[in-house]
Design a protein around this motif. Structure first.
Motif, PDB file in Angstrom:
ATOM      1  N   PRO A 183       2.437  -2.583   7.552  1.00 34.03           N
ATOM      2  CA  PRO A 183       2.660  -1.957   6.252  1.00 34.03           C
ATOM      3  C   PRO A 183       2.375  -2.881   5.078  1.00 34.03           C
ATOM      4  N   SER A 184       1.563  -2.421   4.184  1.00 36.98           N
ATOM      5  CA  SER A 184       1.416  -3.137   2.920  1.00 36.98           C
ATOM      6  C   SER A 184       2.215  -2.352   1.889  1.00 36.98           C
ATOM      7  N   LYS A 223       1.251  -0.865  -0.669  1.00 38.13           N
ATOM      8  CA  LYS A 223       0.554   0.352  -1.075  1.00 38.13           C
ATOM      9  C   LYS A 223       0.895   1.555  -0.209  1.00 38.13           C
ATOM     10  N   MET A 224       1.389   1.295   0.990  1.00 36.52           N
ATOM     11  CA  MET A 224       1.737   2.389   1.902  1.00 36.52           C
ATOM     12  C   MET A 224       2.750   3.345   1.289  1.00 36.52           C
ATOM     13  N   ASN A 225       3.468   2.876   0.308  1.00 39.41           N
ATOM     14  CA  ASN A 225       4.477   3.732  -0.329  1.00 39.41           C
ATOM     15  C   ASN A 225       3.887   4.712  -1.339  1.00 39.41           C
ATOM     16  N   ASP A 226       2.671   4.475  -1.749  1.00 34.87           N
ATOM     17  CA  ASP A 226       2.086   5.336  -2.778  1.00 34.87           C
ATOM     18  C   ASP A 226       1.664   6.685  -2.211  1.00 34.87           C
ATOM     19  N   PRO A 227       1.972   7.749  -2.929  1.00 34.63           N
ATOM     20  CA  PRO A 227       1.463   9.064  -2.500  1.00 34.63           C
ATOM     21  C   PRO A 227      -0.066   9.071  -2.527  1.00 34.63           C
ATOM     22  N   LEU A 228      -0.654   9.898  -1.673  1.00 39.64           N
ATOM     23  CA  LEU A 228      -2.095  10.077  -1.747  1.00 39.64           C
ATOM     24  C   LEU A 228      -2.365  11.553  -2.032  1.00 39.64           C
TER      25      LEU A 228
END
Lengths: 153, 153
Positions: B2-3, B5-10
């Motif tokens: 996990p980085s 950025k993984m938390n950002d919605p896509l």
């Protein structure tokens, strides 16, 4: 062309995300898409990885403890993704770890019939290490799966 | 793995729906998915069809007026879908009609660079009449497109 059903929204309710051990951009984006969908539509999200175990060329040299180690590693990868999804607030996340022959066959013949997703989410570069079939799994599943497939880039 | 950025919605912002002249279930579902997405995320939706015009085997027997008739028909199909999308309340819908050689090439080399979608939506059974390459366009685009592709079933 238009029938009256064309007006109905189409929302996926059971989403299956395929993950591998590799850490690539398309897998990350696939995870982000799947979790966004799960959050916004209250979807049940399955996160699956497959360990291929009958490829004699790869496994003949492995001791049982090495195989167990590999199995634990695949479980850990899936568990890490599940944990991350739960940290995003998702309530309905399931970890799925399968073993079997060819990855495509395992997903088509075991995972899909058992989890019954209506959408499969996969990164464009998601490959399975040691897979007998080389190349990304997404486009192949997009062709062969009986449900919708999104290949995320 | 996990980085952060993984938390950002896509979320997709420019969605391109491919339609053909046929009236099949997967095209209907693809339309419903695309319009649901467009409504829920305020997406710009392009609806595209392609008329293949350089296949001498098909068109050598056609008079200019027949070709014009065919062109008008393809435009009408796209226009009907656009109208239906607008009736669903969508504000940002664009009709796109292209002509050219092979459908895949037209979409990959002209439509995508010009419309710049971040997601392509296609029905699993969407084929283009008279296409030189037989079979559904979705899985092929899932493999070759530089953007995400969803094949809807």
């Amino acid at each position: 062309m238009p029938s009256s059903k064309m007006n109905d929204p189409l929302v996926y309710r059971r989403v299956l995300l395929t993950v591998d051990e590799d850490d690539n951009t398309s897998s990350e984006r696939a995870f982000r898409y799947a979790t966004t969908l799960a959050r916004d539509y209250d979807v049940t999200l399955g996160i699956v990885s497959v360990m291929e175990n009958d490829d004699i060329n790869i496994f003949d040299s492995l001791t049982p403890s090495k195989i167990q180690e590999k199995r634990d590693h695949v479980k850990q990868v899936v568990q890490d993704y599940v944990k991350l999804a739960e940290q995003l607030g998702l309530k309905k996340v399931e970890a799925l770890v399968y073993e079997g022959g060819d990855v495509d066959d395992v997903i088509l013949e075991k995972v899909i019939p058992e989890f019954e997703p209506d959408l499969l989410v996969t990164g464009a570069d998601t490959e399975f290490a040691h897979s007998k079939i080389s190349g990304a799994i997404g486009p192949r599943l997009a062709k062969k799966a009986p449900v919708s497939v999104i290949v995320v880039r």
